[in-house]
Scaffold this active site. Structure first.
Site, PDB file in Angstrom:
ATOM      1  N   ASP A 181       0.844  -1.232   0.030  1.00 44.01           N
ATOM      2  CA  ASP A 181       0.042  -0.024   0.041  1.00 44.01           C
ATOM      3  C   ASP A 181       0.922   1.241   0.024  1.00 44.01           C
ATOM      4  OD1 ASP A 181      -2.325   1.717   0.714  1.00 44.01           O
ATOM      5  OD2 ASP A 181      -3.204  -0.345   1.206  1.00 44.01           O
ATOM      6  N   HIS A 239      -3.499   5.994   3.600  1.00 41.70           N
ATOM      7  CA  HIS A 239      -4.302   4.850   3.012  1.00 41.70           C
ATOM      8  C   HIS A 239      -3.847   3.589   3.682  1.00 41.70           C
ATOM      9  CE1 HIS A 239      -5.903   2.190  -0.127  1.00 41.70           C
ATOM     10  NE2 HIS A 239      -6.645   2.754   0.125  1.00 41.70           N
ATOM     11  N   SER A 424     -11.254  -0.351  -0.631  1.00 41.08           N
ATOM     12  CA  SER A 424     -10.039  -0.441   0.127  1.00 41.08           C
ATOM     13  C   SER A 424     -10.210  -0.660   1.629  1.00 41.08           C
ATOM     14  CB  SER A 424      -9.483   1.019   0.158  1.00 41.08           C
ATOM     15  OG  SER A 424      -8.811   0.969  -1.265  1.00 41.08           O
TER      16      SER A 424
END
Length: 618
Positions: A181, A239, A424
């Site tokens: 990620d 994220h 996600s």
């Protein structure tokens, strides 16, 4: 590594106009790049992947991974050697990958013209910069000092019933979850103690962290706050830290992670949210054989059990079908062959049909996850991508399952917490659920298809009013897949359930005259010789009445074929018998389903029984 290119020696337009070999071997994206820029970032396809089918017969998880890694490395070494000598002798910087047998080269038209003339360069495909972002935050960020009470868990954890497994002592202990990620703030209080590189006193990042972002690996990238080749986990976005928190996070009152007993390792595949197929492939390769911080001394014994992938590589950003299939699909299939579960977020391009069209979610080898709302009963988030997959002509049903993905509260860098929405956020719920099941049933470790089957078979049904290539009321469907995962149901649902009741290893894997008879007799209450007489195959694993009954006792709930909460001979047993006899459609279900049962149509029954066909040996 830094990738550079030679100065142009042949005008680009002349090269493209006269060199038919380059035009034939390079995909359209590469040729377009050469028309507008001095150099193109490319991946040279050297050879087809080697045969990895032998891995399936290897029982030991680590040995299975080593077999795959050794096979891939031998193939790449043999087929890439002349090309790499040629590139080195001419000072052309390059980065080889054994996981998909490709070599990354950023070069001008003259260099690519020369490469295209080589027989060991099969294709020249795109390595574009891909922007990968989650859905925008919903609501204000939650600051570290605004915490829930210690009696509360996040809604997503409660919805999939992970906390009910914690009460049974199942929290993911002994399982390693990996993520590729934007990176990870490893010192965040919610995930620090879960990081495999932290022993409670000191940190050692070798074998637990890899940075695939090097100077020049993402054209125009700056490395963000992490810089390049970071030697400790960091997140130049938010994220990655958020997704890892949903998988393993726990910090006193902040019970944000599905599997708080699991350990994690990570790979940064994006530079401030932008990655390339090469950076994604590099992370997959590192997970198969983690290395020290000098990228040396690989050790497959330290490979993870499951990898979360909350990113996509869309065609709209240059991820051509050839790049996707020849690089990312091959890498993904290698990881799957090695026995590592690959969880992939379905994408945020819904609610239109056929919007699951990006790697890695679009592939059969990935366990693709759609996003659900916090409503009761579960409903699909409007943004969640739907199937079927049409971009490759397969018509493949996707997503596989769904999980909470709206207003998910989890960790963000510098000790904070925030609400984010997107598939996600849904994928990490499934990766964490897989860790719980692999702890509870060690025989699932190294068997990604078995984990997938168990979670699909026990998911909470979600029918839909959308008709995306299949009847809207059937399950699975192309909106929610098999439905919202229920890890407690999966735990109780018989990890090794199969229509191959006697475990026969030859001939028909499941037979009406053996397995169907055994199940029907069992459901009628017969035991002892009355259960097994003349009803086991040869050679069978389970032949004694005690063994057959004990196995069926453990698997009993899986044979609730119509889903009405009961396991009965004249409904569930009859459906199994008819299915094994080859009956389908109305001939399968007529008079054999309970009124009001969740599974009552032939497509539903056939799909469910298909998951019980003996394709996986535990």
């Amino acid at each position: 590594m830094t990738l550079t290119a030679h100065a142009a020696t042949i005008p680009v337009q002349d090269t493209l106009a006269t060199d038919t070999t380059l035009v034939r071997k390079a995909d359209a994206w590469v040729l377009d790049q050469l028309k507008s820029t001095a150099q193109a970032d490319t991946l040279l396809i050297v050879d087809t992947p080697p045969d990895l089918s032998g891995a399936a017969a290897i029982a030991d998880r680590v040995e299975k991974i080593r077999f795959v890694v050794d096979t891939l490395k031998r193939s790449a070494a043999a087929t890439q050697a002349p090309l790499r000598v040629w590139l080195t002798s001419r000072g052309v910087a390059h980065q080889p990958f054994w996981i998909a047998n490709v070599v990354q080269v950023r070069a001008n038209a003259a260099t690519l013209q020369a490469l295209a003339a080589r027989q060991d360069v099969k294709r020249i495909v795109a390595n574009p910069t891909v922007r990968s972002r989650p859905m925008p935050p919903i609501g204000p960020a939650v600051t570290p000092n605004v915490q829930k009470s210690t009696t509360a868990v996040e809604w997503g954890i409660a919805r999939i019933k992970a906390d009910q497994l914690w009460a049974l002592g199942i929290d993911g202990t002994g399982i390693v979850i990996a993520g590729q990620d934007t990176g990870y703030d490893w010192q965040h209080p919610a995930i620090k103690s879960k990081y495999r590189g932290w022993n409670g006193v000191t940190a050692n990042h070798s074998y637990h962290w890899h940075d695939a972002i090097h100077a020049g690996s993402v054209p125009g990238g700056t490395g963000g706050s992490c810089g390049f080749n970071a030697l400790a986990p960091c997140d130049d976005d938010q994220h990655g830290t958020h997704t890892m928190g949903t998988m393993v996070g726990a910090d006193g009152a902040n019970q944000i992670g599905v599997a708080p007993g699991a350990r994690w390792i990570g790979c940064r595949n994006m530079d401030e949210g932008s990655g390339t197929p090469a950076t994604y492939a590099e992370c997959f390769q590192w997970f198969l054989a983690p290395t020290d911080l000098n990228n040396l001394n690989p050790d497959s014994a330290r490979a993870p059990h499951v990898i979360n992938n909350s990113w996509g590589c869309p065609p709209s950003e240059g991820c051509t079908s050839e790049t996707a299939n020849l690089v990312l699909r091959n890498a993904l299939e290698a990881v799957n062959a090695a026995g590592i579960l690959v969880v992939a977020s379905a994408g945020n391009a819904g609610s239109a049909c056929s919007t699951v069209n990006d790697p890695p979610a679009m592939y059969a080898a990935s366990f693709s996850v759609g996003a659900t709302n916090p409503s009761t009963p579960d409903t699909m988030a409007g943004f969640s991508s739907r199937g079927p997959v049409t971009v490759d002509g397969s018509g493949r049903a996707k997503p596989d399952v769904s999980a909470p993905g709206v207003s998910v509260r989890s960790s963000v860098p510098n000790g904070g917490y925030a609400l984010l929405s997107g598939t996600s956020m849904a994928g990490p719920h499934v990766a964490g659920a897989a860790a719980l099941l692999m702890q509870a049933y060690p025989q699932l470790q190294g068997k990604p298809d078995a984990v997938r089957t168990l979670l699909m078979r026990t998911a909470q049904r979600m029918t839909t009013t959308e008709s995306c290539g299949n009847p809207a009321t059937t399950v699975p469907n192309n909106s929610a897949g098999w439905g919202g995962i229920d890890v407690l149901a999966a735990y109780h649902g018989g990890a090794g359930a199969s229509l191959n009741v006697d475990g026969n290893t030859t001939g028909a894997p499941a037979s009406a005259t053996t397995d169907g008879v055994l199940l029907m007799r069992y459901l009628l209450g017969l035991r002892g010789t009355a259960l097994v007489d003349a009803a086991t195959g040869s050679p069978a694993v389970r032949t004694s009445a005690i063994d057959v009954a004990a196995w069926l006792d453990t698997m009993r709930l899986a044979f609730d074929v119509d889903g009405d909460g009961q396991v009965l001979a004249m409904t569930d047993g009859l459906l199994v018998m008819r299915y094994l006899l080859g009956l389908r459609g109305s001939a399968l279900i007529s008079g054999a389903t309970t009124s009001g049962a969740p599974r009552a149509t032939a497509p539903d029954i056939e799909a469910y029984l298909g998951l019980l066909m003996p394709q996986i040996t535990l």
